[in-house]
Design an enzyme around this catalytic site. Structure first.
Site, mmCIF file in Angstrom:
data_model
loop_
_atom_site.group_PDB
_atom_site.id
_atom_site.type_symbol
_atom_site.label_atom_id
_atom_site.label_comp_id
_atom_site.label_asym_id
_atom_site.label_seq_id
_atom_site.Cartn_x
_atom_site.Cartn_y
_atom_site.Cartn_z
ATOM 1 N N GLU A 1 13.312 -15.854 -0.368
ATOM 2 C CA GLU A 1 13.579 -16.991 0.539
ATOM 3 C C GLU A 1 12.551 -18.101 0.321
ATOM 4 O OE1 GLU A 1 13.388 -15.328 4.487
ATOM 5 O OE2 GLU A 1 15.036 -13.937 4.072
ATOM 6 N N ASP B 1 0.823 -1.207 0.000
ATOM 7 C CA ASP B 1 0.000 0.000 0.000
ATOM 8 C C ASP B 1 0.861 1.264 0.000
ATOM 9 O OD1 ASP B 1 -2.832 1.075 0.479
ATOM 10 O OD2 ASP B 1 -1.705 2.080 2.064
HETATM 11 C C1 NOJ Z 1 -4.309 3.174 -0.808
HETATM 12 C C2 NOJ Z 1 -5.491 2.302 -0.537
HETATM 13 O O1 NOJ Z 1 -5.860 1.643 -1.718
HETATM 14 C C3 NOJ Z 1 -6.563 3.199 0.002
HETATM 15 O O2 NOJ Z 1 -7.807 2.549 0.081
HETATM 16 C C4 NOJ Z 1 -6.122 3.730 1.340
HETATM 17 O O3 NOJ Z 1 -7.087 4.635 1.832
HETATM 18 C C5 NOJ Z 1 -4.765 4.445 1.229
HETATM 19 N N1 NOJ Z 1 -3.821 3.726 0.443
HETATM 20 C C6 NOJ Z 1 -4.176 4.650 2.601
HETATM 21 O O4 NOJ Z 1 -3.789 3.430 3.150
#
Ligand code: NOJ
Ligand code: CA
Length: 570
Positions: A262, A217
């Protein structure tokens, strides 16, 4: 129905190069226990549906314990499952059952930020200024005569300042902490060795449980300029930007790649929103991430020349396999986007797009054509749950039911992302449309439009010509027709508004013919030609041995506007 993996995959270890990956937004997929929120029991029960759809892997949005300040992207424990979704034993069972269906599991890891209920953040609050516990985050004194102003001018991506002031143990107003998203999502300090070690351990925890891949993310945001300078707003992402795409982020992913290596056959995919293809390319390739999401493709308008350019730029991206993404849980659903007079999209202009009229019939027609265009491209493809049903963006959710922090933090100026997260319709003629079991205690966590009675899995399974039938047929051909197995795409010269390219020939490795007309059949062996008509008039079709699939009816042998066909050329 169990459909085995593509026999033509380059090697079992690089399944991610060609995989069709279903994005499963767990709170909106299927509710097993009737509390109105999707869960792992619901997902397990629907694994046969996903196997029958013909996907190779599932990406689960965050399933960890979370106060849900941002729908699970605020994680309080990276090694467990939120009780609303189930237990760790449920996750283990799900991974095992998915594997038995031939389906891989990708999970979401959120390394940019934590939760304000994570034990490290609670410790940091208690430990006070200058402590090692605070050094895992970005705590700073405020500006102004008594620290009453935030340490710098950074704004939260969800609206409002990116800083929140804490109350110290003695009850006095104290330091501020950084959160690029909601206040419940404090940013980690990746200069801290603790943070680095912790995440490498979290990766091993899940890889050891059998998880096949990690979606990372906000992958370009992790590293910050420790001087925390003000931003002018004009800095492009890159080394000079205080928090986007800084060079030091790559050492983190090199370490993560070593962890993934790994184990056998594990992959890392980064959520990297960067306009500059050269900067994006730095995230993928030997020693770093296996793939990144293709957001330029998602944001691109329904326009032949613009799509052609994005496709070419994507295929030129290092030697990483391309990913093709039409939608996800952060953006407006594709049916609505393509039904508007402006078919582009960008996250920071959502209020503008929501103010435009939507022609759902036109949007659906184009979404069908786009699905076939997308699934004909070489690389891996992502299908966001409900895309295969043709669901639209629900723009009329009552304000009091909206849950996305973007809505609240922008004081309603931005409607946020709830409209793409409405629970799936499975069966029946009224809400909850089989999302929750009969007699459920609670309604679905967001209301479903009553018109979705025609878009349930049951209704679309019965109705020939549905979006679901199209996805099933396309995923099947894409998996089993050897022409789709290679990495080559050969463009054919075509009229303005028409995209035409060949896959396959010469054992899937491409065939001579670059620059030749889309009406031409020359070249040894057979191939599949994808022809997408984005122009306003019907066009003829090249001579073909068979129409393998078309996104809409052909009109007297012509390909109508907003229609794509896959043709066998011999
Ligand atoms: C990207 C994610 O897809 C989104 O849903 C989220 O709110 C933000 N990153 C923050 O984690
Ligand atoms: Ca539930």
């Amino acid at each position: 129905m169990h459909v085995p993996s593509a026999p033509s995959s380059p090697s079992p270890d690089s399944w991610w190069r060609t995989a069709a990956i279903y994005q499963l937004y767990v709170r909106s997929f299927a509710d097993g226990n009737g509390d109105g929120i999707g869960d792992l029991a619901g997902a397990r029960a629907q694994l046969p549906y996903l196997a029958g759809l013909g996907i190779d892997a599932i990406w689960f949005n965050p399933w960890y314990p979370s106060p849900m300040a941002d729908a699970g992207y605020d994680i309080s424990d990276y090694r467990s499952i939120d009780p609303v979704f189930g237990t760790l034993a449920d996750a283990d069972a799900l991974i095992g059952e998915a594997h038995a269906h031939g389906i891989k599991i990708i999970i979401d890891v959120v390394p940019n930020h934590s939760s304000d209920r994570h034990r490290w953040f609670i410790e940091a609050l208690a430990a006070g200024p200058g402590s090692a516990a605070r050094d895992r985050f970005w705590f700073r004194p405020g500006r102004g005569t008594s620290g009453e102003l935030p340490p710098n001018n950074w704004q939260s991506i969800f609206g409002g300042p990116a800083w929140t002031r804490v109350t110290e143990a003695d009850g006095a107003p104290g330091e501020w902490y950084l959160h690029l998203f909601a206040p419940g999502q404090p940013d980690y300090n990746w200069g801290s060795a603790d943070v680095r070690r912790e995440f490498e351990d979290v990766l091993r925890f899940w890889f050891s449980r059998g998880v096949d891949g990690i979606r990372i993310d906000s992958a370009a945001l992790l590293c910050k300029d420790a001087a925390l300078p003000d931003v002018s707003g004009a800095e492009p992402p890159g080394p000079a930007h205080p928090y986007t795409d800084r060079d030091d982020v790559h050492s983190i992913y090199r370490a993560w790649r070593a962890v993934a290596d790994e184990y056998d056959g594990r992959m890392l995919i980064g959520e990297v929103w960067l306009p500059d293809a050269t900067r994006l390319a730095r995230y993928v390739g030997p020693g770093e991430l296996h793939t990144v999401f293709n957001f330029p493709y998602l944001n691109c308008p329904w326009d032949a020349a613009a799509l052609r350019q994005v496709i070419d730029e994507t295929l030129a991206l290092a030697d990483a396999p391309a990913t093709w993404v039409l939608s996800n849980h952060d953006v407006d659903r594709v049916v609505s986007r393509y039904g508007r007079p402006d078919t582009a999209f960008s996250l920071d202009r959502r209020p503008y797009f929501h103010a435009l009229p939507v022609d759902l019939a036109l949007g659906t027609r184009r979404a069908r054509a786009a699905a076939l265009l997308t699934m004909a491209l070489p690389g891996s493809v992502y299908v966001y749950q409900g895309e295969e049903l043709g669901l639209w963006e629900v723009q009329d959710i009552p304000d009091e039911l909206r849950q996305d922090p973007i809505w609240a933090r922008t004081l309603g100026a931005d409607p946020g992302r709830d409209g793409s997260r409405v629970p799936l319709p499975w069966s029946g003629t009224e809400p909850p449309f089989g999302f929750s079991p009969a007699g459920a205690a609670a309604a679905p966590w967001l209301p479903q439009p009553k018109e979705w009675r025609d878009l349930t899995v049951a209704a679309e399974s019965a109705g020939y010509g549905s979006m679901l039938h199209l996805y099933r047929a396309a995923l099947r051909l894409r998996r089993f027709d050897p022409e789709f197995s290679g990495t080559a795409l050969t463009w054919r010269r075509s009229p303005a508004g028409v995209l035409a390219f060949d896959r396959g020939g010469e054992g899937g490795q491409g065939r001579p013919g670059a620059g030749q007309s889309w009406m031409d059949t020359a070249g040894p062996g057979s191939s599949v030609r994808c022809v997408a008509n984005l122009s306003a008039a019907p066009v003829g079709l090249p001579p073909h041995a068979a129409v393998l699939l078309a996104s809409g009816p052909l009109d007297g042998g012509l390909l109508p506007p907003d229609t794509t066909a896959w043709l066998r050329i011999e």
